[in-house]
Scaffold this active site. Sequence first.
Site, PDB file in Angstrom:
ATOM      1  CG  ASP A 192     -21.343  18.199  10.408  1.00 23.89           C
ATOM      2  OD1 ASP A 192     -20.429  17.361  10.352  1.00 23.89           O
ATOM      3  OD2 ASP A 192     -22.551  17.902  10.503  1.00 23.89           O
ATOM      4  CG  ASN A 200     -28.276  10.153   3.582  1.00 26.71           C
ATOM      5  OD1 ASN A 200     -28.587  10.480   2.445  1.00 26.71           O
ATOM      6  ND2 ASN A 200     -27.055  10.243   4.046  1.00 26.71           N
ATOM      7  CG  ASP A 209     -26.022  11.842  -3.226  1.00 26.45           C
ATOM      8  OD1 ASP A 209     -25.512  11.868  -2.080  1.00 26.45           O
ATOM      9  OD2 ASP A 209     -25.809  10.923  -4.041  1.00 26.45           O
ATOM     10  CD  GLU A 235     -22.585  15.390   7.779  1.00 30.42           C
ATOM     11  OE1 GLU A 235     -21.389  15.113   8.028  1.00 30.42           O
ATOM     12  OE2 GLU A 235     -23.356  15.959   8.584  1.00 30.42           O
TER      13      GLU A 235
END
Length: 343
Positions: A192, A200, A209, A235
């Site tokens: 993770d 983000n 991304d 993620e």
Amino acid sequence: MQKNPPEGTDAKPAPARILVADDSVVVRAIVRHGLAQAGHKIDEAANGAEALRLLEAHSYDAVVTDLRMPEVDGFGVLSAIKERGLDTEVIILTASCKDDMRSAVRALRLGAHDYLTKPLASAEEMVMTVERAVEKKRLSEANKRLIRELAALSRTDTLTGLANRRAFEEALRGEVMRARRYRVPLSLLMLDLDHFKKVNDTYGHPGGDAVLRDFAAIIRGVFRDTDAAFRYGGEEFAVLLPHSTAEHAERAAERLLAEVRRARIQVGSTTLKVTCSIGIADLRAGDGDAQEMLRRADAALYRAKAAGRDRAKVFVPAEASQRAAAGVTGRVESARAGLRSPA
Ligand code: GH3
Ligand code: MG
Ligand code: MG
């Protein structure tokens, strides 16, 4: 005079490779001539045995075969094609007497595409029959290709190109079954990204991304081919290590952590550094199922996050009971909720 076919149907098919099997030189010559004139490539066999040898060596779009031939007859050729699962359509050449027609019908039942009666009424009709068979074969091939592509697509994550969660769940079930049956170890890594929300928030979704894509590329680079890497969702990533104990998985995880620390990810004009946390679980002597393994890897991931992130933790049995006693249930969802930094 040949009439022009109606609009839209005059596209000439790509040249096909066709095998003509008949013990009559004359019949072979007529078929060959007609098909060659239409632009196709023809091989000839004087009997069924020769046809079978050619079928071993080459692949044909269609086989035009006599039923009555010495050595191996047309039925022999047809059944060999079906038995070998060859992707080739069969057209039977038959006389029009009652007995032979009965044989032709039998051949159709056995999987022949069509039949032509001798003497051949017209070269055009013969060519058309063969070209229809070729078209059928090509359509069925295209269909199979499409089905394969769709199957692969439904198991692939489009952003990273890694196998997706659906593929992971299948692979995990399969590997757990194998590990239990053969009593071999199996390890699972749950990965993770740390503080990914910040990426983000700061660089927007396209920035996030880009990080996910690069992260997936790092995972691919670190693990051997036989290890299967997956994007579990968001993620979160998973790696299955068949035949590996937790100790082995831990070394692999440390390698990955080092690679991730070293990586510089380009997002627009900015260069980013990211870290990730890893939870490791293994099955030994088949002491759990797929669900159990996921639960263990999640518990370990939770510990890696709580201990400060950018690290790997191996599941220790005690923590499961501790968490249960503390009333913590469910997958990482609950763990994550607890970890979320206050906004
Ligand atoms: P932690 O270190 O505890 O894991 O913090 P975190 O911010 O990474 O954890 P959290 O699970 O709370 O947030 C994950 C974020 O990942 C939420 C969402 O905005 C982002 N995310 C999930 N899927 C995608 C995706 O496909 N693309 C992008 N760009 N972001 C995604
Ligand atoms: Mg997460
Ligand atoms: Mg995260």
